[in-house]
Design a protein around this motif. Structure first.
Motif, PDB file in Angstrom:
ATOM      1  N   GLY A  56       1.553   7.364  -6.625  1.00 24.13           N
ATOM      2  CA  GLY A  56       0.441   8.240  -6.933  1.00 24.13           C
ATOM      3  C   GLY A  56      -0.834   7.505  -7.299  1.00 24.13           C
ATOM      4  O   GLY A  56      -1.736   8.072  -7.914  1.00 24.13           O
ATOM      5  N   LEU A  57      -0.932   6.242  -6.915  1.00 22.76           N
ATOM      6  CA  LEU A  57      -2.110   5.439  -7.209  1.00 22.76           C
ATOM      7  C   LEU A  57      -2.933   5.232  -5.952  1.00 22.76           C
ATOM      8  O   LEU A  57      -2.435   5.405  -4.831  1.00 22.76           O
ATOM      9  CB  LEU A  57      -1.682   4.083  -7.778  1.00 22.76           C
ATOM     10  CG  LEU A  57      -0.823   4.134  -9.038  1.00 22.76           C
ATOM     11  CD1 LEU A  57      -0.260   2.757  -9.346  1.00 22.76           C
ATOM     12  CD2 LEU A  57      -1.641   4.658 -10.198  1.00 22.76           C
ATOM     13  N   LYS A  58      -4.179   4.851  -6.135  1.00 24.16           N
ATOM     14  CA  LYS A  58      -5.045   4.505  -5.009  1.00 24.16           C
ATOM     15  C   LYS A  58      -5.023   2.993  -4.848  1.00 24.16           C
ATOM     16  O   LYS A  58      -5.092   2.258  -5.823  1.00 24.16           O
ATOM     17  CB  LYS A  58      -6.464   4.988  -5.263  1.00 24.16           C
ATOM     18  CG  LYS A  58      -6.574   6.488  -5.367  1.00 24.16           C
ATOM     19  CD  LYS A  58      -7.991   6.894  -5.661  1.00 24.16           C
ATOM     20  CE  LYS A  58      -8.080   8.394  -5.824  1.00 24.16           C
ATOM     21  NZ  LYS A  58      -9.433   8.808  -6.195  1.00 24.16           N
ATOM     22  N   SER A  59      -4.957   2.524  -3.600  1.00 19.27           N
ATOM     23  CA  SER A  59      -4.840   1.085  -3.379  1.00 19.27           C
ATOM     24  C   SER A  59      -6.084   0.313  -3.795  1.00 19.27           C
ATOM     25  O   SER A  59      -6.014  -0.884  -4.052  1.00 19.27           O
ATOM     26  CB  SER A  59      -4.500   0.780  -1.918  1.00 19.27           C
ATOM     27  OG  SER A  59      -5.545   1.209  -1.079  1.00 19.27           O
ATOM     28  N   ASP A  60      -7.227   0.985  -3.888  1.00 20.52           N
ATOM     29  CA  ASP A  60      -8.445   0.280  -4.277  1.00 20.52           C
ATOM     30  C   ASP A  60      -8.792   0.481  -5.754  1.00 20.52           C
ATOM     31  O   ASP A  60      -9.813  -0.007  -6.226  1.00 20.52           O
ATOM     32  CB  ASP A  60      -9.615   0.711  -3.404  1.00 20.52           C
ATOM     33  CG  ASP A  60      -9.925   2.199  -3.538  1.00 20.52           C
ATOM     34  OD1 ASP A  60      -9.078   2.953  -4.072  1.00 20.52           O
ATOM     35  OD2 ASP A  60     -11.014   2.601  -3.115  1.00 20.52           O
ATOM     36  N   ALA A  61      -7.952   1.204  -6.497  1.00 18.46           N
ATOM     37  CA  ALA A  61      -8.204   1.447  -7.918  1.00 18.46           C
ATOM     38  C   ALA A  61      -7.373   0.486  -8.766  1.00 18.46           C
ATOM     39  O   ALA A  61      -6.239   0.159  -8.408  1.00 18.46           O
ATOM     40  CB  ALA A  61      -7.836   2.885  -8.267  1.00 18.46           C
ATOM     41  N   PRO A  62      -7.931   0.038  -9.873  1.00 18.53           N
ATOM     42  CA  PRO A  62      -7.144  -0.848 -10.740  1.00 18.53           C
ATOM     43  C   PRO A  62      -5.992  -0.079 -11.388  1.00 18.53           C
ATOM     44  O   PRO A  62      -6.075   1.130 -11.595  1.00 18.53           O
ATOM     45  CB  PRO A  62      -8.154  -1.308 -11.787  1.00 18.53           C
ATOM     46  CG  PRO A  62      -9.213  -0.276 -11.789  1.00 18.53           C
ATOM     47  CD  PRO A  62      -9.256   0.296 -10.402  1.00 18.53           C
ATOM     48  N   PHE A  63      -4.920  -0.773 -11.656  1.00 13.46           N
ATOM     49  CA  PHE A  63      -3.813  -0.163 -12.389  1.00 13.46           C
ATOM     50  C   PHE A  63      -3.198  -1.210 -13.297  1.00 13.46           C
ATOM     51  O   PHE A  63      -3.501  -2.385 -13.226  1.00 13.46           O
ATOM     52  CB  PHE A  63      -2.773   0.471 -11.451  1.00 13.46           C
ATOM     53  CG  PHE A  63      -2.086  -0.492 -10.537  1.00 13.46           C
ATOM     54  CD1 PHE A  63      -0.890  -1.088 -10.905  1.00 13.46           C
ATOM     55  CD2 PHE A  63      -2.623  -0.778  -9.291  1.00 13.46           C
ATOM     56  CE1 PHE A  63      -0.251  -1.971 -10.051  1.00 13.46           C
ATOM     57  CE2 PHE A  63      -1.990  -1.652  -8.432  1.00 13.46           C
ATOM     58  CZ  PHE A  63      -0.805  -2.254  -8.821  1.00 13.46           C
ATOM     59  N   PHE A  64      -2.354  -0.751 -14.162  1.00 12.64           N
ATOM     60  CA  PHE A  64      -1.777  -1.572 -15.218  1.00 12.64           C
ATOM     61  C   PHE A  64      -0.270  -1.512 -15.084  1.00 12.64           C
ATOM     62  O   PHE A  64       0.286  -0.420 -14.948  1.00 12.64           O
ATOM     63  CB  PHE A  64      -2.228  -0.979 -16.557  1.00 12.64           C
ATOM     64  CG  PHE A  64      -1.803  -1.739 -17.760  1.00 12.64           C
ATOM     65  CD1 PHE A  64      -2.562  -2.804 -18.213  1.00 12.64           C
ATOM     66  CD2 PHE A  64      -0.674  -1.374 -18.452  1.00 12.64           C
ATOM     67  CE1 PHE A  64      -2.187  -3.503 -19.341  1.00 12.64           C
ATOM     68  CE2 PHE A  64      -0.292  -2.067 -19.582  1.00 12.64           C
ATOM     69  CZ  PHE A  64      -1.064  -3.131 -20.031  1.00 12.64           C
TER      70      PHE A  64
ATOM     71  N   GLU B 240       0.823  -1.209   0.000  1.00 11.32           N
ATOM     72  CA  GLU B 240       0.000   0.000   0.000  1.00 11.32           C
ATOM     73  C   GLU B 240       0.859   1.262   0.000  1.00 11.32           C
ATOM     74  O   GLU B 240       0.535   2.238  -0.678  1.00 11.32           O
ATOM     75  CB  GLU B 240      -0.965  -0.019   1.177  1.00 11.32           C
ATOM     76  CG  GLU B 240      -2.083  -1.022   0.976  1.00 11.32           C
ATOM     77  CD  GLU B 240      -3.023  -1.154   2.157  1.00 11.32           C
ATOM     78  OE1 GLU B 240      -2.732  -0.579   3.234  1.00 11.32           O
ATOM     79  OE2 GLU B 240      -4.048  -1.834   1.998  1.00 11.32           O
ATOM     80  N   ARG B 241       1.971   1.252   0.727  1.00 14.24           N
ATOM     81  CA  ARG B 241       2.879   2.410   0.716  1.00 14.24           C
ATOM     82  C   ARG B 241       3.486   2.603  -0.668  1.00 14.24           C
ATOM     83  O   ARG B 241       3.590   3.726  -1.166  1.00 14.24           O
ATOM     84  CB  ARG B 241       3.989   2.240   1.760  1.00 14.24           C
ATOM     85  CG  ARG B 241       3.557   2.514   3.175  1.00 14.24           C
ATOM     86  CD  ARG B 241       4.737   2.659   4.123  1.00 14.24           C
ATOM     87  NE  ARG B 241       5.663   1.537   4.085  1.00 14.24           N
ATOM     88  CZ  ARG B 241       5.548   0.419   4.808  1.00 14.24           C
ATOM     89  NH1 ARG B 241       4.529   0.286   5.641  1.00 14.24           N
ATOM     90  NH2 ARG B 241       6.444  -0.543   4.709  1.00 14.24           N
ATOM     91  N   ALA B 242       3.886   1.512  -1.306  1.00  9.48           N
ATOM     92  CA  ALA B 242       4.482   1.603  -2.647  1.00  9.48           C
ATOM     93  C   ALA B 242       3.462   2.106  -3.663  1.00  9.48           C
ATOM     94  O   ALA B 242       3.782   2.929  -4.527  1.00  9.48           O
ATOM     95  CB  ALA B 242       5.032   0.244  -3.063  1.00  9.48           C
TER      96      ALA B 242
END
Length: 87
Positions: free
Chosen positions: A51-59, A44-46
């Motif tokens: 600059g991402l949200k931990s509950d949002a999808p990312f690629f 979660e810290r990383a």
């Protein structure tokens, strides 16, 4: 002794140099010791530091940019996924 990292590269090396594929050893690549499961808080810290949200999808993509990796298709797929998620 001839060594390579995969069956595909073994076959290519054998064809290119006229070797019997059975004479080419396969030694798979292994991840660096830095890659190991992390505690959720560390992840979660990383994610937040990126600059991402931990509950949002990312690629994410980890790999080379050689033409055979077909990154153009990967980026097209990413764009399509974003388009679909937008509504």
């Amino acid at each position: 002794m001839t060594v390579t990292v995969s069956e595909a590269s073994r076959d290519a090396v054998a064809r290119r140099f006229g070797l019997d594929p059975q004479d080419v050893e396969i030694v798979p690549e292994a991840p660096d010791a830095a890659f190991f499961p992390r505690e959720r808080e560390h992840a979660e810290r990383a994610i937040a530091a990126a600059g991402l949200k931990s509950d949002a999808p990312f690629f994410a993509f980890a790999g080379g940019i050689s033409p055979h990796k077909n990154l153009e298709l990967l980026l097209d797929a990413y764009a399509e996924a974003r388009r679909r998620s937008a509504g």
